[in-house]
Enzyme design. Sequence first.
Site, PDB file in Angstrom:
ATOM      1  N   LYS A  22      51.307  42.720  42.384  1.00 15.73           N
ATOM      2  CA  LYS A  22      50.811  41.959  41.223  1.00 15.73           C
ATOM      3  C   LYS A  22      49.621  42.670  40.579  1.00 15.73           C
ATOM      4  O   LYS A  22      49.565  42.805  39.359  1.00 15.73           O
ATOM      5  CB  LYS A  22      50.432  40.546  41.692  1.00 15.73           C
ATOM      6  N   GLY A  94      43.679  34.715  37.158  1.00 18.09           N
ATOM      7  CA  GLY A  94      42.300  35.188  37.024  1.00 18.09           C
ATOM      8  C   GLY A  94      42.256  36.672  36.687  1.00 18.09           C
ATOM      9  O   GLY A  94      41.413  37.119  35.909  1.00 18.09           O
ATOM     10  N   ARG A 122      37.705  28.115  37.101  1.00 14.35           N
ATOM     11  CA  ARG A 122      37.216  29.283  37.853  1.00 14.35           C
ATOM     12  C   ARG A 122      36.028  29.969  37.164  1.00 14.35           C
ATOM     13  O   ARG A 122      35.925  29.968  35.939  1.00 14.35           O
ATOM     14  CB  ARG A 122      38.375  30.263  38.102  1.00 14.35           C
ATOM     15  N   SER A 167      34.356  42.522  43.992  1.00 14.00           N
ATOM     16  CA  SER A 167      35.424  41.948  43.174  1.00 14.00           C
ATOM     17  C   SER A 167      36.061  43.020  42.308  1.00 14.00           C
ATOM     18  O   SER A 167      35.408  43.602  41.429  1.00 14.00           O
ATOM     19  CB  SER A 167      34.879  40.836  42.276  1.00 14.00           C
ATOM     20  N   GLN A 169      38.256  42.446  40.139  1.00 18.01           N
ATOM     21  CA  GLN A 169      38.422  41.921  38.777  1.00 18.01           C
ATOM     22  C   GLN A 169      37.170  42.214  37.953  1.00 18.01           C
ATOM     23  O   GLN A 169      37.260  42.637  36.797  1.00 18.01           O
ATOM     24  CB  GLN A 169      38.719  40.427  38.818  1.00 18.01           C
ATOM     25  N   ASP A 313      43.421  38.162  49.911  1.00 15.96           N
ATOM     26  CA  ASP A 313      44.539  37.305  49.510  1.00 15.96           C
ATOM     27  C   ASP A 313      45.449  36.949  50.687  1.00 15.96           C
ATOM     28  O   ASP A 313      46.312  36.082  50.563  1.00 15.96           O
ATOM     29  CB  ASP A 313      45.354  37.981  48.397  1.00 15.96           C
ATOM     30  N   LYS A 340      39.125  30.899  44.480  1.00 19.61           N
ATOM     31  CA  LYS A 340      40.417  31.500  44.120  1.00 19.61           C
ATOM     32  C   LYS A 340      41.241  30.455  43.362  1.00 19.61           C
ATOM     33  O   LYS A 340      40.686  29.520  42.801  1.00 19.61           O
ATOM     34  CB  LYS A 340      41.134  31.980  45.384  1.00 19.61           C
ATOM     35  N   ARG A 344      40.455  27.819  48.878  1.00 21.00           N
ATOM     36  CA  ARG A 344      41.447  28.104  49.931  1.00 21.00           C
ATOM     37  C   ARG A 344      40.949  27.750  51.333  1.00 21.00           C
ATOM     38  O   ARG A 344      41.759  27.481  52.216  1.00 21.00           O
ATOM     39  CB  ARG A 344      41.876  29.578  49.868  1.00 21.00           C
ATOM     40  N   ARG A 385      49.551  30.972  47.282  1.00 21.02           N
ATOM     41  CA  ARG A 385      49.433  31.586  48.612  1.00 21.02           C
ATOM     42  C   ARG A 385      49.254  30.545  49.719  1.00 21.02           C
ATOM     43  O   ARG A 385      49.744  30.734  50.833  1.00 21.02           O
ATOM     44  CB  ARG A 385      48.293  32.601  48.629  1.00 21.02           C
TER      45      ARG A 385
HETATM   46  C1  S3P Z   1      42.631  41.070  42.187  1.00 24.31           C
HETATM   47  C2  S3P Z   1      41.412  41.022  42.807  1.00 24.31           C
HETATM   48  C3  S3P Z   1      41.034  39.997  43.784  1.00 24.31           C
HETATM   49  C4  S3P Z   1      42.250  39.255  44.307  1.00 24.31           C
HETATM   50  C5  S3P Z   1      43.187  38.864  43.205  1.00 24.31           C
HETATM   51  C6  S3P Z   1      43.687  40.106  42.486  1.00 24.31           C
HETATM   52  C7  S3P Z   1      42.900  42.147  41.211  1.00 24.31           C
HETATM   53  O1  S3P Z   1      40.166  39.068  43.165  1.00 24.31           O
HETATM   54  O2  S3P Z   1      41.858  38.121  45.039  1.00 24.31           O
HETATM   55  O3  S3P Z   1      44.284  38.149  43.706  1.00 24.31           O
HETATM   56  O4  S3P Z   1      44.066  42.389  40.878  1.00 24.31           O
HETATM   57  O5  S3P Z   1      41.926  42.774  40.768  1.00 24.31           O
HETATM   58  P1  S3P Z   1      38.596  39.313  43.035  1.00 24.31           P
HETATM   59  O6  S3P Z   1      38.358  40.454  42.138  1.00 24.31           O
HETATM   60  O7  S3P Z   1      38.051  38.045  42.453  1.00 24.31           O
HETATM   61  O8  S3P Z   1      38.117  39.549  44.436  1.00 24.31           O
END
Ligand code: S3P
Length: 437
Positions: A22, A94, A122, A167, A169, A313, A340, A344, A385
């Site tokens: 993903k 997210g 979030r 993170s 993201q 995850d 998340k 969780r 999940r």
């Molecule tokens: C992800 C980063 C993670 C992960 C999410 C996917 C990504 O989140 O939990 O399912 O693709 O960059 P965080 O950046 O908030 O840790």
Amino acid sequence: MILLTEPAASSLQGELTPPGDKSISHRALIMSCLAEGQSTVEGLLVSEDVLATASACRQLGMTMRKEGGVLLIDGVGGAGLSAPDAPLDMGNSGTAMRLLAGVLAAQPFRSSLIGDPSLSGRPMNRIVHPLSLMGARIETAEDGTPPLTIDGNPGLQGISYQSPIASAQVKSCLLLAGLYAQGETTVSEPLKSRDHTEKMLPVFGVRLRGGCGVSGGSKLKGADIHVPADISSSAFFMVAAALVPDSDLLLRNVGLNETRDGIIHVLEAMGADITIHDRRRFGEEDVGDVRVRYAGRLRGIDIPAELVPSLIDELPVILALSAVAEGTTRLRGAAELRVKESDRIAVMSNGLRTLGVSLTEYPDGVDIEGGAITSGRVDGAGDHRCAMSFAILGQVAPSELQVSGAENISTSYPAFSEDLDRAGGAIRILEGGRKYG
Ligand code: S3P
């Protein structure tokens, strides 16, 4: 949606190629959109989260078509995005919202990003704050949650940002914004989060600065991306094979990026029998075939806090399996789990308590006493999940287990129940399978 599981009647056997990664799929679409020329993507995950990114990219001007299983994408180039004529709906994702916000912060137009009720709760200040330091103009709801209204600013300034949390993201959002900013943008973090963005940018022709930095004005050129199977989706089957007696399951083409492979280390430390065959590369990403053989009852462990980002995850399914392991499993340093798709720690703890498990919750983790579980009904709380984790635990419950709140499984693994059924598990949809499959 409610899933019904039964104790697996037989062991899990055979081979399975879990769906595409993903995280890599989101990034492949966004970078292909920003690239000049054509990109190809093989093995893209087709799930609701990734479709949200695809349709946002289309609203920004990207075109794509499928030819013989390969996606052909015509990018618009970094400066070629068009203003969307409606809010971009990121659904449950997210990743889609935070990564695209980085791109949109630098555009010469206004845009807004919205999401479903889970995403709308979030935290977004983790990206809004550093983007604002770069000069971005973003409004959120009063408590820092979506919707995001972005008044794009083509004059962003690069920054050197020390993220308080690990993170990917946040990191990826800032690197994407940094492609448009003046000067360099670099990001550091307390523990290394998944590095797919850093691995993929060079494939699109961008030179990284110092490991995790970019120079403003870097251009992306069309690239060919081969998406591995998602280790996070594979994890459910690794755990199932480790739990159900006499299982022997081979998972093909699994992404083994070392910032994502904590699940394998933890399962091995708990006593699972895992072998990796044919380690190879899909572009910059490590891949292998993962064989898991039942090796008796697993043992509880203290999960090393420094591994948390590499299995963030997979923690719901690790907590589920800890309920039937021998002894106590302790998790700390995982406060991020509370923000998340659901909280969780709370959702898994509530469900496990319903099944008679004794546990103690902490702000950043939980202690779980392994033992016998009962059957009953647990709530996945709309978190893909958590729902899949309970369904896997159901394979070793004493009798039928109902999992409600399972509809969002289609955000990451639309064929989960078919794949589990095919491997020898016992699962069916009891009610409301409309969005599923
Ligand atoms: C992800 C980063 C993670 C992960 C999410 C996917 C990504 O989140 O939990 O399912 O693709 O960059 P965080 O950046 O908030 O840790």
